[in-house]
Enzyme design. Structure first.
Site, mmCIF file in Angstrom:
data_model
loop_
_atom_site.group_PDB
_atom_site.id
_atom_site.type_symbol
_atom_site.label_atom_id
_atom_site.label_comp_id
_atom_site.label_asym_id
_atom_site.label_seq_id
_atom_site.Cartn_x
_atom_site.Cartn_y
_atom_site.Cartn_z
ATOM 1 N N HIS A 10 19.675 83.725 68.341
ATOM 2 C CA HIS A 10 18.313 83.242 68.420
ATOM 3 C C HIS A 10 17.474 84.256 69.202
ATOM 4 O O HIS A 10 17.933 84.842 70.173
ATOM 5 C CB HIS A 10 18.267 81.879 69.115
ATOM 6 C CG HIS A 10 16.933 81.216 69.029
ATOM 7 N ND1 HIS A 10 16.443 80.674 67.856
ATOM 8 C CD2 HIS A 10 15.970 81.020 69.960
ATOM 9 C CE1 HIS A 10 15.248 80.164 68.072
ATOM 10 N NE2 HIS A 10 14.934 80.364 69.337
ATOM 11 N N ASP B 258 22.801 81.665 65.789
ATOM 12 C CA ASP B 258 21.724 80.918 66.444
ATOM 13 C C ASP B 258 22.160 79.470 66.635
ATOM 14 O O ASP B 258 22.266 78.717 65.659
ATOM 15 C CB ASP B 258 20.464 80.988 65.570
ATOM 16 C CG ASP B 258 19.250 80.355 66.231
ATOM 17 O OD1 ASP B 258 19.420 79.588 67.199
ATOM 18 O OD2 ASP B 258 18.132 80.636 65.770
ATOM 19 N N CYS C 295 10.753 81.543 66.150
ATOM 20 C CA CYS C 295 11.240 80.333 66.815
ATOM 21 C C CYS C 295 10.368 79.141 66.379
ATOM 22 O O CYS C 295 10.181 78.927 65.187
ATOM 23 C CB CYS C 295 11.267 80.547 68.327
ATOM 24 S SG CYS C 295 12.114 79.260 69.255
#
Length: 245
Positions: A214, A183, A125
């Site tokens: 994600h 995502d 991330c």
């Protein structure tokens, strides 16, 4: 491989930075990996991922990425309040401050008897972005970036010419870029923009897009995909095994 864990509080240009160290037990020298968390800092999933890497023969350093903005030891929850606080911290910390954080860890590593002089980076991330940012340091030889947020946008504050994508000429090592097609934080157009810039810069990189959401590497929550996670770890360990050993 049996591992051990401890933490150190490293001095940086912006204050003390708690850094968790996971490494093989016993004597020996090992390559290191700077491992960057999500906005929540060292949660259970991040610690388990770091220990997994350490168990494959790496000294893994997990810095508290927002150390300037929280008491040492802060871990944010995977809930709305934690997400809001983490995103606020991300918006408050200039990109340049991560450079001095990286420098502090690399300099500290150089003085450790168990470090063999080879170092890479990895993250999930925002940590994928921060691993990419670490690749600006000349010592970083291999970097694995998982669904790196904010590379395609300008949402991390920075000075003129200081966005990570403005400094591609400084990257010397090999990059592994891994994305989830589902995502919403990095849409297809954003991924295509990053790909084109890396290609235009002539960087040494490998690119993988999977049918994943994600945070598919996070082993908590509904988006975790164990099969994709195992594939991701294998790709990263292959990179580090080729380049850092």
């Amino acid at each position: 491989m049996i591992t051990q864990s401890h933490f150190v509080d490293l001095p940086t240009a912006t204050g003390s930075m708690r850094t968790y160290v996971h490494r093989p037990s016993g004597d020996g020298q090992y390559p290191a990996v700077l491992f960057y968390s999500e906005i929540f800092q060292q949660t259970g999933p991040i610690e388990r991922a770091a220990r997994l890497l350490a168990g494959h023969g790496y000294a893994v350093l997990v810095p508290e990425v927002f150390h300037e903005l929280n008491p040492a030891g802060t871990v944010l929850a995977y809930d709305d309040a934690g997400r809001d606080k983490g995103n606020a911290d991300k918006a408050a910390k200039p990109a340049e401050s991560y450079d001095s954080d990286n420098r502090a860890m690399i300099d500290w590593l150089a003085a450790q008897p168990w470090y063999d002089g080879h170092v890479g980076a990895m993250g999930f991330c925002i940590g994928g972005h921060l691993a990419f940012r670490a690749a600006l340091q000349p010592e970083i030889a291999a970097t694995a970036c998982f669904y790196a947020t904010d590379l395609h946008s300008n949402t991390i504050p920075n000075g003129p010419g200081q966005h990570s994508m403005d400094r591609l000429a400084e990257i010397r090592g090999e990059l592994l870029m891994i994305w989830g097609k589902q995502d919403p934080h990095i849409p297809a157009a954003g991924r295509a923009q990053v790909y084109q810039k890396l290609a235009d810069a002539g960087l040494d990189f490998t690119w993988h897009e999977f049918n994943g959401q994600h945070a598919f590497m996070r082993d908590e929550g509904e988006r975790y995909d164990a099969q994709l996670a195992l594939t991701g770890y294998r790709l990263a360990l292959d990179l580090f095994g080729r380049v850092l050993r």
